[in-house]
Design an enzyme around this catalytic site. Structure first.
Site, PDB file in Angstrom:
ATOM      1  N   HIS A  55      43.575  15.543  72.372  1.00  0.00           N
ATOM      2  CA  HIS A  55      42.908  14.457  73.118  1.00  0.00           C
ATOM      3  C   HIS A  55      41.896  13.705  72.251  1.00  0.00           C
ATOM      4  O   HIS A  55      40.828  13.304  72.731  1.00  0.00           O
ATOM      5  CB  HIS A  55      42.214  14.995  74.380  1.00  0.00           C
ATOM      6  CG  HIS A  55      43.157  15.580  75.381  1.00  0.00           C
ATOM      7  ND1 HIS A  55      43.786  14.836  76.345  1.00  0.00           N
ATOM      8  CD2 HIS A  55      43.608  16.849  75.542  1.00  0.00           C
ATOM      9  CE1 HIS A  55      44.575  15.615  77.070  1.00  0.00           C
ATOM     10  NE2 HIS A  55      44.493  16.841  76.599  1.00  0.00           N
ATOM     11  N   ASN A  94      45.400  15.817  83.733  1.00  0.00           N
ATOM     12  CA  ASN A  94      46.339  14.976  82.978  1.00  0.00           C
ATOM     13  C   ASN A  94      47.004  13.988  83.933  1.00  0.00           C
ATOM     14  O   ASN A  94      46.858  14.100  85.152  1.00  0.00           O
ATOM     15  CB  ASN A  94      47.436  15.838  82.349  1.00  0.00           C
ATOM     16  CG  ASN A  94      46.996  16.480  81.033  1.00  0.00           C
ATOM     17  OD1 ASN A  94      46.136  15.962  80.327  1.00  0.00           O
ATOM     18  ND2 ASN A  94      47.595  17.597  80.705  1.00  0.00           N
ATOM     19  N   TYR A 128      37.144  25.146  76.351  1.00  0.00           N
ATOM     20  CA  TYR A 128      36.501  23.828  76.270  1.00  0.00           C
ATOM     21  C   TYR A 128      35.042  23.954  75.828  1.00  0.00           C
ATOM     22  O   TYR A 128      34.595  23.279  74.909  1.00  0.00           O
ATOM     23  CB  TYR A 128      36.614  23.090  77.623  1.00  0.00           C
ATOM     24  CG  TYR A 128      37.983  22.480  77.805  1.00  0.00           C
ATOM     25  CD1 TYR A 128      39.113  23.277  77.933  1.00  0.00           C
ATOM     26  CD2 TYR A 128      38.174  21.106  77.801  1.00  0.00           C
ATOM     27  CE1 TYR A 128      40.376  22.724  78.068  1.00  0.00           C
ATOM     28  CE2 TYR A 128      39.443  20.550  77.931  1.00  0.00           C
ATOM     29  CZ  TYR A 128      40.534  21.365  78.073  1.00  0.00           C
ATOM     30  OH  TYR A 128      41.784  20.823  78.189  1.00  0.00           O
TER      31      TYR A 128
END
Ligand code: NDP
Length: 503
Positions: free
Chosen positions: A56, A129, A339
């Protein structure tokens, strides 16, 4: 009235008398070490880039709000969802996945759809997404999967062999591959696509009752895609077309919006459901679990500075608020770790102080202190430990997620129903796609898979055939493969098929 001329300064505020000529010994140089302004300027420039996101990397973002449009208080106690009409500030980042920061927006790729809600109970990040499913269901496979979508270790080029070798040996990817190679794999703009949580999450209410949920942000601008040919043209015409489109639309007052629809399942429904509702390679069919409209997401303000607000935006699926919790989805569980870990690496341990990431509607009251770039008062003289008797913030058990049962033997379990993997890809092909969609899908696949070795083409085409015989036949015909051989491979077990197509 003339504006007062602003004085140029160093980073530390000292006035700069000359910004065009380095300090030298004589007119021809050399440059003097004592030119502190030059050294400061070059030293900062040398450090301008922070690590690119591994996935990303290329993205665009905008500010806006989320508004509740239906009463969902019986499902969740989340305060930002507690009342019809309630509005919460958001920041949204869209992205491609596999390409680098300079790659084209029109690449065939899933698109990231990450929403940060600045709620009064802390930041809530929904990191989804534009596809309702994912390629794999087990996080142990994730780094390998991403390597195959990136560049070859020797040639540094994208490599169709790597791409299709992995996918054909990982047949649970077939559902997502079918979506990716439909024209939805090249959305016309970020405004013309849906966003999905993909994962199942848990909502729980004030009574401690819980529900399994999936989020669908449906575009109000209508779905619009580029064909393969249009996407190829766009890549060279304007590699930043989707970034530019989002920025221009907002600048012109054409504020994009999405309607949030939720699929909500009771624990009883989930227990008897015909497949694992936590498997991220599957959707919940709408006729079983009809989506209900609950809110509206509107983007109405562009960032003032891309690096500050978009490049430094850090989304984290473990940023949850009371009323919303994780599900056992294995991919989600790993993302809950990964993350935050990535942001610690990219932005540093105090990345939560960067304004775009700070919980602006619920200021931090933790005992975390120090480390690099602690740019606030670091808690001043307040206690830095808990428990304390000096009035420091304390936990409130009312904010706890209700207890839940976990059971089972620990182990590394094979997936129990491998044939299930082909059902929904086949449903999409048979029930949802028009003949035009099917033709475009097969053409998009042939254009890409045609670059791989023949044995890999055969193995992957057999996977398409298992989803639907017409689907497999169309791809085989497009690639000039023997349909009979493809059919034979499709009738084998995954292990036999892998052995029959080994190098
Ligand atoms: P429905 O007919 O009720 O819904 C079909 C869904 O497919 C719609 O949400 C539509 O989105 C979406 N869709 C249409 N074309 C494509 C495409 N090329 N790629 C991805 N999605 C597309 O069917 P079911 O709920 O029974 O599901 C059938 C299949 O539809 C599934 O196997 C899945 O592949 C796909 N799908 C299902 C979703 C779900 O949550 N049930 C969500 C998205 C896709 P839209 O309304 O925006 O046009």
């Amino acid at each position: 009235m003339s504006k007062e001329k602003k004085k140029l300064t160093t980073a530390f505020g000292a006035p700069v008398g000359n910004d065009q000529n380095s300090m030298t010994a004589g007119t021809r140089g050399p440059v003097l070490m004592q030119d502190a302004h030059l050294l400061e300027k070059l030293g900062h420039f040398d450090r301008e880039r922070i690590p690119e996101r591994v996935v990303h990397a290329k993205g665009a973002g905008a500010h806006g709000y989320f508004e509740v449009t239906a009463d969902v208080a019986k499902y969740t106690r989340a305060k930002f969802l507690s009342q019809v009409g309630k509005k919460t500030d958001v920041f949204v980042r869209f992205s491609t996945v596999g390409g680098e920061k300079g790659s084209a927006d029109a690449e065939r790729d899933p698109r990231g759809f990450a929403v940060k809600f600045y709620t009064e109970e802390g930041n809530y990040d929904l990191v989804g997404n534009n596809t309702p499913v994912f390629f794999i269901r087990d996080p142990l496979k994730f780094p390998d999967f991403i390597h195959t979508q990136k560049r070859h270790p020797a040639t540094n080029c994208k490599d169709p062999d790597m791409f299709w070798d992995f996918l054909s040996l990982t047949p649970e990817s077939i559902h997502q591959v079918t979506i990716l190679f439909s024209d939805r794999g090249t959305p016309a703009t970020y405004r013309n696509m849906n966003g999905y949580s993909s994962h199942t999450y848990k909502w729980y209410n004030n009574k401690g009752e819980y529900f399994w949920v999936k989020y669908h942000f449906k575009t109000d601008q209508k779905i619009k895609n580029l064909t393969r040919q249009e996407a190829d043209t766009m890549k060279s015409k304007d590699p930043d077309h989707a970034t530019r489109d989002l920025c221009n639309a907002i600048k012109n007052g054409d504020h994009p919006s999405w309607t949030l629809e939720m699929q909500i399942m009771t624990p009883e429904q989930a227990r008897d459901y015909r497949f694992d509702i936590f498997d991220v390679t599957k959707v919940w069919p709408h006729k079983d679990v009809p989506p209900i409209k609950v809110g509206k997401l509107v983007l109405n303000r562009n960032p003032e500075n891309y690096f500050a607000e978009v490049e430094q935006a850090a989304f984290n699926p473990s940023n949850l608020v009371p009323g919303i919790a994780a599900s056992p989805d294995k991919m989600l569980q790993a993302r809950l770790f990964s993350y935050h870990d990535t942001h610690l690496h990219r932005l540093g341990p105090n990345y939560h102080l960067i304004p775009i990431n700070a919980p602006k509607n619920a200021p931090e009251a933790s005992y975390q202190r120090d480390s690099f770039m602690r740019v606030d008062g670091n808690g001043g003289g307040e206690p830095n430990y808990w428990p304390n008797s000096f009035g420091g913030p304390g936990p409130d058990k009312n904010d706890l997620e209700p207890q839940f049962k976990v059971e089972g033997d620990a182990g590394r379990f094979e997936y129990q129903h491998p044939n299930d993997d082909f059902v929904q890809a086949g449903d999409l092909y048979r029930k949802v796609m028009t003949d035009q969609d099917k033709g475009n899908l097969a053409g998009n696949i042939v254009g890409h898979l045609g670059g791989a070795q023949k044995r890999i083409q055969m193995r992957q085409t057999a996977v398409f055939y298992k989803a639907d015989s017409d689907y497999g036949t169309r791809v085989a015909t497009g690639l000039g493969l023997d349909v009979g051989q493809v059919k034979k491979l499709a009738s084998m077990s995954q292990e036999e098929r892998a052995a029959a197509t080994v190098k």
